[in-house]
Design a protein around this motif. Structure first.
Motif, PDB file in Angstrom:
ATOM      1  N   ASP A   1       4.269  -2.857  -3.965  1.00 33.84           N
ATOM      2  CA  ASP A   1       4.730  -2.342  -2.663  1.00 33.84           C
ATOM      3  C   ASP A   1       3.807  -2.206  -1.475  1.00 33.84           C
ATOM      4  O   ASP A   1       2.600  -2.015  -1.787  1.00 33.84           O
ATOM      5  N   LEU A   2       4.023  -2.400  -0.334  1.00 32.75           N
ATOM      6  CA  LEU A   2       3.435  -2.594   0.873  1.00 32.75           C
ATOM      7  C   LEU A   2       3.666  -1.337   1.838  1.00 32.75           C
ATOM      8  O   LEU A   2       4.960  -1.168   2.080  1.00 32.75           O
ATOM      9  N   LEU A   3       2.522  -0.744   2.179  1.00 34.84           N
ATOM     10  CA  LEU A   3       2.652   0.402   3.269  1.00 34.84           C
ATOM     11  C   LEU A   3       2.142   0.129   4.720  1.00 34.84           C
ATOM     12  O   LEU A   3       0.685  -0.540   4.550  1.00 34.84           O
ATOM     13  N   PHE A   4       2.541   0.390   5.681  1.00 41.56           N
ATOM     14  CA  PHE A   4       1.927   0.417   6.970  1.00 41.56           C
ATOM     15  C   PHE A   4       1.923   1.695   7.607  1.00 41.56           C
ATOM     16  O   PHE A   4       3.004   2.420   7.742  1.00 41.56           O
ATOM     17  N   ILE A   5       0.600   2.154   7.887  1.00 46.40           N
ATOM     18  CA  ILE A   5       0.610   3.530   8.440  1.00 46.40           C
ATOM     19  C   ILE A   5      -0.098   3.611   9.908  1.00 46.40           C
ATOM     20  O   ILE A   5      -0.931   2.954  10.186  1.00 46.40           O
ATOM     21  N   ASN A   6       0.612   4.025  10.888  1.00 41.32           N
ATOM     22  CA  ASN A   6       0.316   3.970  12.252  1.00 41.32           C
ATOM     23  C   ASN A   6      -1.031   4.816  12.454  1.00 41.32           C
ATOM     24  O   ASN A   6      -1.232   5.909  11.606  1.00 41.32           O
ATOM     25  N   LYS A   7      -1.804   4.453  13.301  1.00 40.06           N
ATOM     26  CA  LYS A   7      -3.099   5.493  13.815  1.00 40.06           C
ATOM     27  C   LYS A   7      -2.524   6.694  14.107  1.00 40.06           C
ATOM     28  O   LYS A   7      -1.433   6.956  14.732  1.00 40.06           O
TER      29      LYS A   7
ATOM     30  N   ILE B   1      -3.126  -0.772   6.265  1.00 41.15           N
ATOM     31  CA  ILE B   1      -2.198  -1.365   5.423  1.00 41.15           C
ATOM     32  C   ILE B   1      -2.524  -1.168   4.126  1.00 41.15           C
ATOM     33  O   ILE B   1      -3.805  -1.176   3.734  1.00 41.15           O
ATOM     34  N   TYR B   2      -1.665  -0.575   3.333  1.00 38.00           N
ATOM     35  CA  TYR B   2      -1.896  -0.176   1.912  1.00 38.00           C
ATOM     36  C   TYR B   2      -1.183  -1.023   0.980  1.00 38.00           C
ATOM     37  O   TYR B   2       0.148  -1.129   1.282  1.00 38.00           O
ATOM     38  N   TYR B   3      -1.572  -1.541  -0.173  1.00 33.13           N
ATOM     39  CA  TYR B   3      -0.865  -2.360  -1.055  1.00 33.13           C
ATOM     40  C   TYR B   3      -1.379  -1.971  -2.472  1.00 33.13           C
ATOM     41  O   TYR B   3      -2.373  -1.991  -2.763  1.00 33.13           O
ATOM     42  N   LEU B   4      -0.161  -1.813  -3.166  1.00 34.26           N
ATOM     43  CA  LEU B   4      -0.537  -1.372  -4.610  1.00 34.26           C
ATOM     44  C   LEU B   4      -0.311  -2.651  -5.623  1.00 34.26           C
ATOM     45  O   LEU B   4       0.648  -3.045  -5.508  1.00 34.26           O
ATOM     46  N   LEU B   5      -1.422  -3.172  -6.190  1.00 28.88           N
ATOM     47  CA  LEU B   5      -1.616  -4.230  -6.919  1.00 28.88           C
ATOM     48  C   LEU B   5      -0.853  -3.728  -8.536  1.00 28.88           C
ATOM     49  O   LEU B   5      -0.353  -4.511  -9.322  1.00 28.88           O
TER      50      LEU B   5
ATOM     51  N   HIS C   1       7.756   3.419   6.369  1.00 29.39           N
ATOM     52  CA  HIS C   1       6.532   2.874   6.317  1.00 29.39           C
ATOM     53  C   HIS C   1       6.555   1.954   4.891  1.00 29.39           C
ATOM     54  O   HIS C   1       5.485   1.238   4.831  1.00 29.39           O
ATOM     55  N   LEU C   2       7.511   2.178   4.009  1.00 30.55           N
ATOM     56  CA  LEU C   2       7.369   1.249   2.778  1.00 30.55           C
ATOM     57  C   LEU C   2       8.281   0.096   2.761  1.00 30.55           C
ATOM     58  O   LEU C   2       9.416   0.031   3.199  1.00 30.55           O
TER      59      LEU C   2
END
Length: 285
Positions: A64-70, A41-45, A116-117
């Motif tokens: 923006d929030l991103l979800f990246i699968n294995k 899970i990647y979140y840009l502050l 993903h975004l």
């Protein structure tokens, strides 16, 4: 910690069961192309970034929030000013698996969506940032049961994400441009035919682009050179075979498309940081 970095939290190991890092960077930073066996899970502050995930290029901004699968290949790179702050969470299947009292398989569906975004509204941003703050607070205090609390917060965050609609996010500045669509098609072709040689001359004919333009545009959109991306996909598949089968390393090398075993060994070590035999010893349980 690198020069130009201010870390608020760095807990766990990226390939471990749970990892969280919050960092602000003030100097240029480009994450090397990589993939791993955990969810991300990647979140840009703050700031803006380019992000390439699987077969899509994204332009991301604060909130923006991103979800990246294995196992999905991904890479982040500079967009405009180098200053940015972000939070990353990685977790394994075992961290939030079937043994967890609140686990439901649909919690992980967000990682398997085509998009993903998620471009969050202010109220949604507050909820996500508060979730991360609560995780960090649990880690800093380390009171009894803090790991269970982190699992509960993570489950709640994923439940929130499962209700987000794909249509709520703008993918890129021009996500449907012919150039982006064509490069996405090139990526999908490499993903499907990674065992083949795929020379630049052949790809340029297949996709009706000059070799120089294809090479330059692929790097601009994805952050990878054609050769480095092709090799990365091959090594990813080799890692899966090392973990999931008992095939000999030489056989795996040939199966993923390497003609020379020595080349496979060099490329594997450069990508994974260790040779194939050591990788199998560490990651096969």
């Amino acid at each position: 910690m690198q020069t130009g970095e201010i870390e608020a939290i760095d807990y766990g190991e990226q390939e471990g069961d749970f990892y969280i890092q919050q960092v602000m960077r003030t100097t240029p930073y480009e994450k090397t192309s990589h993939f791993h066996g955990n969810y991300e899970i990647y979140y840009l502050l703050s700031g803006r970034r380019n992000y390439f995930i699987k077969d899509t290029a994204y332009t991301i901004a604060a909130g923006d929030l991103l979800f990246i699968n294995k196992h999905d290949v991904h890479k982040t790179s500079v967009l405009g000013s180098s200053q940015h702050e972000r939070i990353v969470v990685n977790f394994s299947d075992s961290f939030l698996g079937s043994g967890h009292p609140l686990f439901r398989p649909e919690l992980l569906h967000v990682f398997r969506r085509n998009n993903h975004l998620y471009r969050l509204k202010p109220r949604e941003q507050w909820f996500v940032e508060d979730s991360f703050r609560n995780m960090i607070s649990e880690i800093e205090r380390k009171e009894d049961g803090f790991e269970l609390s982190i699992r509960l917060i993570l489950a709640q965050l994923l439940q929130f994400a499962s209700r987000l609609k794909d249509g709520c996010a703008a993918v890129t500045d021009d996500p449907l441009s012919p150039t982006h669509r064509k490069i996405a098609d090139v990526v999908k072709h490499i993903n499907a035919c990674y065992q083949e040689k795929l020379p630049l001359s052949e790809l340029s004919k297949t996709f009706d682009m000059s070799p120089a333009y294809l090479s330059r545009t692929f790097k601009k959109v994805t952050g990878f050179t054609l050769v480095s991306y092709h090799n990365l996909i091959r090594i990813r598949e080799a890692q899966k075979l090392l973990q999931e089968t008992d095939k000999k390393v030489a056989e795996i090398s040939e199966r993923v498309g390497f003609e020379q075993f020595a080349h496979f060994n060099r490329t594997f070590k450069k990508t994974a940081g260790m040779n194939p035999l050591r990788y199998r010893k560490i990651f096969v349980k």
